[in-house]
Design a protein around this motif. Structure first.
Motif: not given
Length: 127
Positions: A4-17
């Motif tokens: 199982l390989v997860e992806s799509g994470g990152g650093l975002v700001q409050t309110g982002d998607s």
């Protein structure tokens, strides 16, 4: 070998998607319910959402109204759309595959209902 390989994470700001993806191989993806768990630093793993083999969804209170789980059996992929992100959503996110075939676990919030886990993807929400 099941992977199982997860992806799509990152650093975002409050309110982002963010939209997380998880690709499964080595198992007949369409036969197993899937979950999304998260683990914040220093805390235990907690369920965010789960989806049955036919797309029925389950959410915990922290996710309801902001997150949406879905699956594409043709692509062996499960998704987690996360909206209106908050700093408390900061965690490593995992997409485990449930142990039981065809059926949603009676207690999908229990980690031991899942027998395959990926390495996770980090989501960090800054304030």
């Amino acid at each position: 070998q099941v992977q199982l390989v997860e992806s799509g994470g990152g650093l975002v700001q409050t309110g982002d998607s963010l939209r997380l993806s998880c690709v499964v191989s080595g198992r007949t993806f369409s036969e197993y319910a899937m979950g999304w768990f998260r683990q914040a630093s220093g805390k235990g793993r907690e369920l965010v959402a789960a989806v049955s083999v036919d797309g029925i969804t389950f959410y915990t209170s922290s996710a309801k109204g902001r997150f949406a789980v879905s699956r594409d059996n043709a692509k062996n992929t499960v998704y987690l759309q996360m909206n209106i992100l908050k700093p408390e959503d900061t965690a490593v996110y995992y997409c485990p595959s449930q142990r039981a075939i065809f059926t949603m676990a009676a207690n999908p919030w229990e980690a031991n209902e899942y027998n395959y886990w990926g390495q996770g993807t980090q989501v960090t929400v800054s304030s």
